[in-house]
Design an enzyme around this catalytic site. Structure first.
Site, PDB file in Angstrom:
ATOM      1  N   THR A  19       7.896  40.133   5.228  1.00  0.00           N
ATOM      2  CA  THR A  19       8.340  38.778   4.850  1.00  0.00           C
ATOM      3  C   THR A  19       7.370  37.756   5.426  1.00  0.00           C
ATOM      4  OG1 THR A  19      10.014  37.073   5.241  1.00  0.00           O
ATOM      5  CG2 THR A  19      10.011  38.886   6.782  1.00  0.00           C
TER       6      THR A  19
ATOM      7  N   ARG B 266      15.955  40.988  -6.002  1.00  0.00           N
ATOM      8  CA  ARG B 266      17.169  40.797  -5.217  1.00  0.00           C
ATOM      9  C   ARG B 266      18.291  41.399  -6.058  1.00  0.00           C
ATOM     10  NH1 ARG B 266      14.272  35.834  -3.682  1.00  0.00           N
ATOM     11  NH2 ARG B 266      13.762  36.053  -1.481  1.00  0.00           N
TER      12      ARG B 266
ATOM     13  N   ARG C 237      13.029  28.662   5.686  1.00  0.00           N
ATOM     14  CA  ARG C 237      14.308  27.952   5.619  1.00  0.00           C
ATOM     15  C   ARG C 237      14.976  27.829   6.982  1.00  0.00           C
ATOM     16  NH1 ARG C 237      16.389  31.337   0.627  1.00  0.00           N
ATOM     17  NH2 ARG C 237      15.043  32.770   1.735  1.00  0.00           N
TER      18      ARG C 237
ATOM     19  N   GLY D 173      11.951  38.811  -0.908  1.00  0.00           N
ATOM     20  CA  GLY D 173      10.742  38.040  -1.235  1.00  0.00           C
ATOM     21  C   GLY D 173       9.500  38.880  -0.952  1.00  0.00           C
TER      22      GLY D 173
ATOM     23  N   ASP E  50      10.604  35.751  10.411  1.00  0.00           N
ATOM     24  CA  ASP E  50      11.938  35.416  10.935  1.00  0.00           C
ATOM     25  C   ASP E  50      12.687  36.635  11.472  1.00  0.00           C
ATOM     26  OD1 ASP E  50      12.247  36.575   8.459  1.00  0.00           O
ATOM     27  OD2 ASP E  50      13.752  35.172   7.735  1.00  0.00           O
TER      28      ASP E  50
ATOM     29  N   ASP F 248       8.002  34.831   6.333  1.00  0.00           N
ATOM     30  CA  ASP F 248       8.642  33.847   7.219  1.00  0.00           C
ATOM     31  C   ASP F 248       8.493  34.130   8.714  1.00  0.00           C
ATOM     32  OD1 ASP F 248       9.474  32.595   4.955  1.00  0.00           O
ATOM     33  OD2 ASP F 248      11.583  33.117   5.141  1.00  0.00           O
TER      34      ASP F 248
ATOM     35  N   ASP G 143      15.324  40.754   6.484  1.00  0.00           N
ATOM     36  CA  ASP G 143      16.596  41.130   7.128  1.00  0.00           C
ATOM     37  C   ASP G 143      17.649  41.614   6.134  1.00  0.00           C
ATOM     38  OD1 ASP G 143      16.755  38.497   6.186  1.00  0.00           O
ATOM     39  OD2 ASP G 143      18.277  37.945   7.651  1.00  0.00           O
TER      40      ASP G 143
HETATM   41  P1  ADP Z   1      15.054  39.812   2.421  1.00  0.00           P
HETATM   42  O1  ADP Z   1      15.049  41.296   2.525  1.00  0.00           O
HETATM   43  O2  ADP Z   1      13.688  39.240   2.192  1.00  0.00           O
HETATM   44  O3  ADP Z   1      15.817  39.163   3.555  1.00  0.00           O
HETATM   45  P2  ADP Z   1      17.369  39.295   0.729  1.00  0.00           P
HETATM   46  O4  ADP Z   1      18.192  38.697   1.807  1.00  0.00           O
HETATM   47  O5  ADP Z   1      17.365  38.625  -0.606  1.00  0.00           O
HETATM   48  O6  ADP Z   1      15.815  39.413   1.080  1.00  0.00           O
HETATM   49  O7  ADP Z   1      17.852  40.813   0.587  1.00  0.00           O
HETATM   50  C1  ADP Z   1      17.216  41.681  -0.333  1.00  0.00           C
HETATM   51  C2  ADP Z   1      18.254  42.599  -0.935  1.00  0.00           C
HETATM   52  O8  ADP Z   1      18.808  43.435   0.086  1.00  0.00           O
HETATM   53  C3  ADP Z   1      19.464  41.917  -1.554  1.00  0.00           C
HETATM   54  O9  ADP Z   1      19.211  41.443  -2.858  1.00  0.00           O
HETATM   55  C4  ADP Z   1      20.478  43.041  -1.565  1.00  0.00           C
HETATM   56  O10 ADP Z   1      20.249  43.925  -2.636  1.00  0.00           O
HETATM   57  C5  ADP Z   1      20.139  43.776  -0.256  1.00  0.00           C
HETATM   58  N1  ADP Z   1      21.068  43.346   0.810  1.00  0.00           N
HETATM   59  C6  ADP Z   1      21.040  42.190   1.503  1.00  0.00           C
HETATM   60  N2  ADP Z   1      22.072  42.122   2.373  1.00  0.00           N
HETATM   61  C7  ADP Z   1      22.779  43.261   2.205  1.00  0.00           C
HETATM   62  C8  ADP Z   1      23.959  43.795   2.819  1.00  0.00           C
HETATM   63  N3  ADP Z   1      24.636  43.129   3.766  1.00  0.00           N
HETATM   64  N4  ADP Z   1      24.390  45.012   2.399  1.00  0.00           N
HETATM   65  C9  ADP Z   1      23.725  45.698   1.449  1.00  0.00           C
HETATM   66  N5  ADP Z   1      22.606  45.248   0.854  1.00  0.00           N
HETATM   67  C10 ADP Z   1      22.130  44.057   1.212  1.00  0.00           C
HETATM   68  O1  F6P Z   2      11.988  34.594   2.582  1.00  0.00           O
HETATM   69  C1  F6P Z   2      10.747  34.334   2.037  1.00  0.00           C
HETATM   70  C2  F6P Z   2      10.763  33.074   1.237  1.00  0.00           C
HETATM   71  O2  F6P Z   2       9.461  32.900   0.757  1.00  0.00           O
HETATM   72  C3  F6P Z   2      11.262  31.814   1.955  1.00  0.00           C
HETATM   73  O3  F6P Z   2      10.330  31.252   2.830  1.00  0.00           O
HETATM   74  C4  F6P Z   2      11.597  30.929   0.790  1.00  0.00           C
HETATM   75  O4  F6P Z   2      12.531  29.952   1.143  1.00  0.00           O
HETATM   76  C5  F6P Z   2      12.178  31.904  -0.179  1.00  0.00           C
HETATM   77  O5  F6P Z   2      11.624  33.168   0.125  1.00  0.00           O
HETATM   78  C6  F6P Z   2      11.928  31.592  -1.621  1.00  0.00           C
HETATM   79  O6  F6P Z   2      12.553  32.574  -2.368  1.00  0.00           O
HETATM   80  P1  F6P Z   2      12.458  32.780  -3.941  1.00  0.00           P
HETATM   81  O7  F6P Z   2      11.761  34.090  -4.134  1.00  0.00           O
HETATM   82  O8  F6P Z   2      13.871  32.857  -4.375  1.00  0.00           O
HETATM   83  O9  F6P Z   2      11.721  31.636  -4.511  1.00  0.00           O
END
Ligand code: ADP
Ligand code: F6P
Length: 324
Positions: free
Chosen positions: A125, A72, A171, A11, A129, A127, A103
């Site tokens: 981010t 993503r 969330r 995000g 978090d 959040d 994360d």
């Molecule tokens: P954020 O970084 O905001 O937490 P996501 O959880 O959607 O957002 O993770 C972003 C991207 O990081 C994912 O779409 C994926 O490409 C990569 N990613 C997440 N978890 C893993 C993992 N366990 N191993 C490898 N790549 C990951």
């Molecule tokens: O992690 C950041 C965040 O903005 C959350 O607070 C929210 O639930 C989510 O991303 C929304 O994600 P999307 O980009 O899929 O709408």
């Protein structure tokens, strides 16, 4: 280290551009080349990469979103996808990488670092978090956006003597709701960390009304309703039925992810971006940058991800006391 790459992932968050600017400018200042990877890990796999210059990051410090775009990418979660990404990095001669994200993005960065690519993560981010750092890039701006919304809704809430539920993002982490709720003088703050008792919320609204309060603001973190059966609108209806106070619901949504970054976010992002370059130049890898007590630090990604988020119960209790 002669050439580094930078990407934003997950995000988006206000302040990501300030971080990109800081990485690019401090890298070039130190004689490095910088390649901008568009659309996060997806763009990395696809080789969607262009060289960045001093002027390619001009006029962006004040802009929300990310000029590198974000995505993503499920393919990157697979061994095969990451092999493609590593090939691309080798083809472009990219030896070090700065990943700005949350994360999930850090988990991906860790995998790249294990595969021999020097990788440093910056917390981006809204959040807040990520437990290892006091603040993440974007959080302060988002809290200010929510606060502005609370203030505006409070005006009309007072005029009509209504209750207003304001649903905010978060969330699993209620920090946006907690900080904005305290700063906005909300009557109730409903968070995933604490849950809620609807009768307590209603009692507080009625007590406030009976002592002459004209408005009632309830800040609700999306995580609470996302996990439960109710949505914010059903909750509003239930509160209205139980209290007789007309109740309106506003879901703030993605307005919270945009906008010009706050002073704090711009400064923190600038400092963290420069620090990431400093670490890469020392051949450090598999680390993320955080801030505690206004001091920057670097920590192993695993350690950072294993840190438990401590919910600020004191702030939560204070908000309750101050809104009686
Ligand atoms: P954020 O970084 O905001 O937490 P996501 O959880 O959607 O957002 O993770 C972003 C991207 O990081 C994912 O779409 C994926 O490409 C990569 N990613 C997440 N978890 C893993 C993992 N366990 N191993 C490898 N790549 C990951
Ligand atoms: O992690 C950041 C965040 O903005 C959350 O607070 C929210 O639930 C989510 O991303 C929304 O994600 P999307 O980009 O899929 O709408």
């Amino acid at each position: 280290m002669k050439k580094i790459g930078i990407l934003t992932s997950g995000g988006d968050a206000p302040g990501m551009n300030a971080a990109i600017r800081a990485v690019v400018r401090s890298a070039i200042y130190n004689g490095l080349k910088v390649m901008g990877i568009n659309k996060g890990y997806q763009g990395l796999i696809e080789g969607n990469i262009t060289e960045m210059t001093l002027s390619s990051v001009g006029d962006i410090i004040h802009r929300g979103g990310t000029i590198l775009k974000s995505a993503r990418c499920d393919e990157f979660r697979t061994e095969e996808g990451r092999k493609k990404a590593i090939n691309v990095l080798n083809v472009f001669g990219i030896e070090g990488l700065v990943v700005i994200g949350g994360d999930g993005s850090f988990r991906g960065a860790k995998k790249l670092s294990e595969a021999g690519i020097a990788t440093i993560g910056l917390p981006g981010t809204i959040d807040n978090d990520l437990a290892y750092t006091d603040f993440t890039i974007g959080f302060d701006t988002t809290v200010n956006t929510v606060l502005d919304a609370i203030s505006k809704i409070r005006d009309t809430s007072t005029s009509h003597g209504r209750a207003n539920i304001i649903e905010v993002m978060g969330r699993h982490c209620g920090d946006i709701a907690l900080y904005a709720g305290l700063a906005g003088g909300a009557e109730s703050i409903i968070l995933p960390e604490e849950g809620f008792d609807i009768d307590e919320v209603c009692k507080k609204l009625l007590q406030g009304k009976n002592r002459g309060k004209l408005h009632s603001i309830i800040v609700l973190a999306e995580g609470v309703v996302a996990e439960g059966s109710q949505n914010a609108f059903e909750l509003g209806k239930e509160i209205e039925d139980k209290t007789g106070i007309e109740t309106r619901v506003t879901v703030l949504g993605h307005i919270q992810r945009g906008g010009s970054p706050s002073t704090n976010d711009r400064i923190m992002a600038s400092r963290m971006g420069a620090k990431a370059v400093e670490l890469l130049m020392k051949d450090e890898s598999g680390k993320v940058i955080g801030i505690k007590g206004n001091e920057l630090f670097a920590m192993d990604i695993d350690e950072a991800l294993a840190t438990d988020k401590k919910f600020n119960k004191d702030m939560y209790e204070l908000a309750k006391i101050l809104s009686i």
